[in-house]
Design a protein around this motif. Sequence first.
Motif, PDB file in Angstrom:
ATOM      1  N   LYS A  24      18.695  76.514  26.757  1.00 52.51           N
ATOM      2  CA  LYS A  24      17.875  75.344  26.417  1.00 52.51           C
ATOM      3  C   LYS A  24      17.920  75.019  24.927  1.00 52.51           C
ATOM      4  N   LYS A  25      18.050  76.033  24.101  1.00 49.94           N
ATOM      5  CA  LYS A  25      18.007  75.873  22.653  1.00 49.94           C
ATOM      6  C   LYS A  25      19.379  75.524  22.075  1.00 49.94           C
ATOM      7  N   LYS A  26      20.391  75.478  22.935  1.00 50.63           N
ATOM      8  CA  LYS A  26      21.769  75.228  22.502  1.00 50.63           C
ATOM      9  C   LYS A  26      22.212  76.243  21.447  1.00 50.63           C
ATOM     10  N   ILE A  27      21.878  77.515  21.693  1.00 47.90           N
ATOM     11  CA  ILE A  27      22.339  78.595  20.835  1.00 47.90           C
ATOM     12  C   ILE A  27      23.866  78.630  20.903  1.00 47.90           C
ATOM     13  N   PRO A  28      24.570  78.784  19.770  1.00 46.35           N
ATOM     14  CA  PRO A  28      26.034  78.886  19.832  1.00 46.35           C
ATOM     15  C   PRO A  28      26.482  79.918  20.863  1.00 46.35           C
ATOM     16  N   MET A  29      27.421  79.520  21.718  1.00 46.96           N
ATOM     17  CA  MET A  29      27.842  80.378  22.817  1.00 46.96           C
ATOM     18  C   MET A  29      29.348  80.616  22.779  1.00 46.96           C
ATOM     19  N   VAL A  30      29.726  81.880  22.793  1.00 49.36           N
ATOM     20  CA  VAL A  30      31.118  82.308  22.868  1.00 49.36           C
ATOM     21  C   VAL A  30      31.241  83.119  24.158  1.00 49.36           C
ATOM     22  N   ILE A  31      32.348  82.980  24.881  1.00 51.64           N
ATOM     23  CA  ILE A  31      32.465  83.601  26.200  1.00 51.64           C
ATOM     24  C   ILE A  31      33.378  84.835  26.154  1.00 51.64           C
ATOM     25  N   GLY A  32      32.868  85.949  26.665  1.00 56.03           N
ATOM     26  CA  GLY A  32      33.662  87.164  26.787  1.00 56.03           C
ATOM     27  C   GLY A  32      34.575  87.059  28.000  1.00 56.03           C
ATOM     28  N   LEU A  33      35.874  87.312  27.792  1.00 57.27           N
ATOM     29  CA  LEU A  33      36.866  87.185  28.859  1.00 57.27           C
ATOM     30  C   LEU A  33      37.512  88.534  29.164  1.00 57.27           C
ATOM     31  N   ASN A  87      45.060  83.036  34.138  1.00 60.52           N
ATOM     32  CA  ASN A  87      43.601  82.970  34.265  1.00 60.52           C
ATOM     33  C   ASN A  87      42.922  82.812  32.900  1.00 60.52           C
ATOM     34  N   ILE A  88      43.323  83.646  31.936  1.00 60.71           N
ATOM     35  CA  ILE A  88      42.690  83.624  30.618  1.00 60.71           C
ATOM     36  C   ILE A  88      42.917  82.280  29.929  1.00 60.71           C
ATOM     37  N   SER A  89      44.153  81.789  29.948  1.00 59.66           N
ATOM     38  CA  SER A  89      44.429  80.498  29.300  1.00 59.66           C
ATOM     39  C   SER A  89      43.659  79.370  29.979  1.00 59.66           C
ATOM     40  N   GLY A  90      43.534  79.438  31.309  1.00 53.81           N
ATOM     41  CA  GLY A  90      42.755  78.422  32.026  1.00 53.81           C
ATOM     42  C   GLY A  90      41.287  78.487  31.675  1.00 53.81           C
ATOM     43  N   GLN A  91      40.755  79.697  31.504  1.00 53.77           N
ATOM     44  CA  GLN A  91      39.355  79.858  31.123  1.00 53.77           C
ATOM     45  C   GLN A  91      39.110  79.359  29.701  1.00 53.77           C
ATOM     46  N   ILE A  92      40.072  79.588  28.819  1.00 52.21           N
ATOM     47  CA  ILE A  92      39.945  79.078  27.443  1.00 52.21           C
ATOM     48  C   ILE A  92      39.897  77.550  27.459  1.00 52.21           C
ATOM     49  N   LYS A  93      40.737  76.941  28.287  1.00 49.86           N
ATOM     50  CA  LYS A  93      40.731  75.471  28.396  1.00 49.86           C
ATOM     51  C   LYS A  93      39.377  74.972  28.902  1.00 49.86           C
ATOM     52  N   SER A  94      38.806  75.694  29.861  1.00 54.89           N
ATOM     53  CA  SER A  94      37.485  75.327  30.386  1.00 54.89           C
ATOM     54  C   SER A  94      36.413  75.440  29.301  1.00 54.89           C
ATOM     55  N   ILE A  95      36.470  76.517  28.526  1.00 52.58           N
ATOM     56  CA  ILE A  95      35.528  76.722  27.418  1.00 52.58           C
ATOM     57  C   ILE A  95      35.624  75.563  26.424  1.00 52.58           C
ATOM     58  N   ARG A  96      36.839  75.121  26.154  1.00 56.22           N
ATOM     59  CA  ARG A  96      37.049  74.005  25.225  1.00 56.22           C
ATOM     60  C   ARG A  96      36.524  72.692  25.801  1.00 56.22           C
ATOM     61  N   ARG A  97      36.752  72.476  27.083  1.00 53.78           N
ATOM     62  CA  ARG A  97      36.259  71.236  27.715  1.00 53.78           C
ATOM     63  C   ARG A  97      34.744  71.127  27.610  1.00 53.78           C
ATOM     64  N   HIS A  98      34.072  72.265  27.694  1.00 56.89           N
ATOM     65  CA  HIS A  98      32.605  72.273  27.622  1.00 56.89           C
ATOM     66  C   HIS A  98      32.095  72.285  26.185  1.00 56.89           C
ATOM     67  N   GLY A  99      33.002  72.308  25.222  1.00 56.96           N
ATOM     68  CA  GLY A  99      32.595  72.247  23.817  1.00 56.96           C
ATOM     69  C   GLY A  99      31.870  73.489  23.336  1.00 56.96           C
ATOM     70  N   LEU A 100      32.216  74.659  23.889  1.00 57.26           N
ATOM     71  CA  LEU A 100      31.561  75.901  23.492  1.00 57.26           C
ATOM     72  C   LEU A 100      32.216  76.487  22.243  1.00 57.26           C
ATOM     73  N   GLY A 101      31.637  77.581  21.728  1.00 58.92           N
ATOM     74  CA  GLY A 101      32.051  78.107  20.435  1.00 58.92           C
ATOM     75  C   GLY A 101      33.361  78.868  20.413  1.00 58.92           C
ATOM     76  N   GLY A 102      33.850  79.307  21.587  1.00 59.20           N
ATOM     77  CA  GLY A 102      35.097  80.042  21.604  1.00 59.20           C
ATOM     78  C   GLY A 102      35.084  81.153  22.636  1.00 59.20           C
ATOM     79  N   TYR A 103      35.896  82.188  22.399  1.00 61.76           N
ATOM     80  CA  TYR A 103      36.046  83.253  23.378  1.00 61.76           C
ATOM     81  C   TYR A 103      36.304  84.576  22.675  1.00 61.76           C
ATOM     82  N   CYS A 104      36.076  85.669  23.425  1.00 68.61           N
ATOM     83  CA  CYS A 104      36.341  87.015  22.912  1.00 68.61           C
ATOM     84  C   CYS A 104      36.991  87.827  24.030  1.00 68.61           C
ATOM     85  N   LEU A 105      38.082  88.486  23.715  1.00 70.01           N
ATOM     86  CA  LEU A 105      38.859  89.235  24.715  1.00 70.01           C
ATOM     87  C   LEU A 105      38.458  90.701  24.748  1.00 70.01           C
ATOM     88  N   PHE A 106      38.310  91.237  25.946  1.00 67.98           N
ATOM     89  CA  PHE A 106      38.098  92.678  26.104  1.00 67.98           C
ATOM     90  C   PHE A 106      39.338  93.265  26.749  1.00 67.98           C
TER      91      PHE A 106
END
Length: 394
Positions: free
Chosen positions: A310-319, A340-359
Motif C-alpha cells: 500500500k505504501k509503494k515501498i521500493p520492491m526488488v524480486i528475489g529469483l 524462466n529468469i529472463s522472462g521473470q525479469i521482463k515481467s518485473i520491468r513491465r510492472h515498473g518494480l525496482g529490479g531483481y536479485c538472484l539466488f
Amino acid sequence: MIKRKILSIVLSVCLVCTILAVNGEAEAIEQKKAPQKTVKVVKFNTEMKAVWVSFLDFQNLGLTNVREKTFKKNAEIMVKDAKRNGINTIFFHVRAFDDAAYKSKVFRAMRYLKTNASYAKPATSSFSYDPLKLVAEAAHKHGVQLHAWLNPYRVGYDYFLSPKSEYSTNRIIKAVNEILTYKVDGIHFDDYFYHAKKGYYRLNSKKQYSVNPATAKKDYSPSSINKRRYVNKLIRRVNKTTQGKALFSVSPAGNVDNCMNSGVDLTTWLSNDGYVDMIMPQIYWTDNWGASGRVKMFSSRLGQFMRKNKKKIPMVIGLALYRSGERGLGDKGWSMRGSNISGQIKSIRRHGLGGYCLFRFNNLYQGRCKKEVKNMRKISKYKKLITKISFKRR
C-alpha cells in the motif's frame, strides 16, 4: 472622545502584534531546539540487478582459510564476475549463524571463512585481516554496491534466538552497529524469523551466551500475532539505527500468508513508515507450476505482493536461479525451458518494480543453469549505480 477610541484601538493592535511577534519568535527558537525527524527517501535511478553471495559460496570463491593477499585477489575476481553477468549490487553474507564475516569484538569469526573459529573466545579467534573491509573495497572500486546480509535470529540449523527476548534484540542491534562502521550501502535481513523447530527458540541472557547460545533455555513458539509483535520491535529498531547511514531491506518468503504466520508483518511494513526501506520477496516459482504445469504461480505471487504494498515501498524480486533445470519438484517450468529468469525479469520491468536479485552466486556458473544465465545476460547489460538514498529532514 473619538481620538481616545482611535488611540485605544491602535494601542490594542500594537499589543496584539507584539504578543504575536514574541510568541512567533519563541516558537521559532523552540523549533530550532527540537530535534528534527530524519526521513529516508529511496529513489531508483535504474534497476537493481543483484546477487546473493551466501556463506555456501565462500569456499568455491576461494575465500575460506586463505591469506589476506589471496582473499583480496579472489574478492576482486568475484566482483568482476558479478559485473560481467550484469550485476550491479552484491548482497554479501556477513552473519549466518550468530557469527561475523568481519573483525568483531562480540561475535566469533564465521566458520565458513575461518573453520577453527570458536564460540568460547570470539575476539581471540577473530580474523588476522578484515574480510568485509576487503569485499567492500573491491565492490566500490568497480562501481558495485554492497549490502551486508544478515540472518538475524539463526544460531544453528535447528535453533534460533528467541525474538521475544530483549537480549536477543540487543545482540542483533550490536551486530548491525558493528557492520555500519564499514562502507556498506545497505543492511539486509533474510527470512529467518520464526522458522525453528518447536522448542528450539532460545531465551538468552549474557550469562548464558558466555559459552554457547545452544545451551540456553528452550522457548516455545507463540501465536502469530505475538510473533509479529516481537519481530516488529526489532525491525523498527534496525530502521532507526540505519537512518542516515544505509538502506534497510528484508527478503521474506514468497507466500504472503506464510509470512504473516511466521512473524513477518507485511501488512504493517508495507503500509507504514519506519519499518523497511525496501522489500525483496523470494518468488521462487515459474508460471508452469503444479501437476498440470498450468498454474501461473510466479505471476500470482508477484501480484499478491504488489497489492499488499500500500505504501509503494521500493520492491526488488528475489529469483530462484538455483532451481534452473530442476525436475520432479512440482514446478515443471524449470525443466521446460531455459528462459524462466529472463522472462521473470521482463515481467518485473513491465510492472515498473525496482529490479531483481538472484539466488545465488555459484549458480551463475553451474552447468544446469547455463541456458538461464545466457538468456539473462542478453537482457541485463551492466549499468552504473542503481539507487540513490537521500536523507531529508522535516
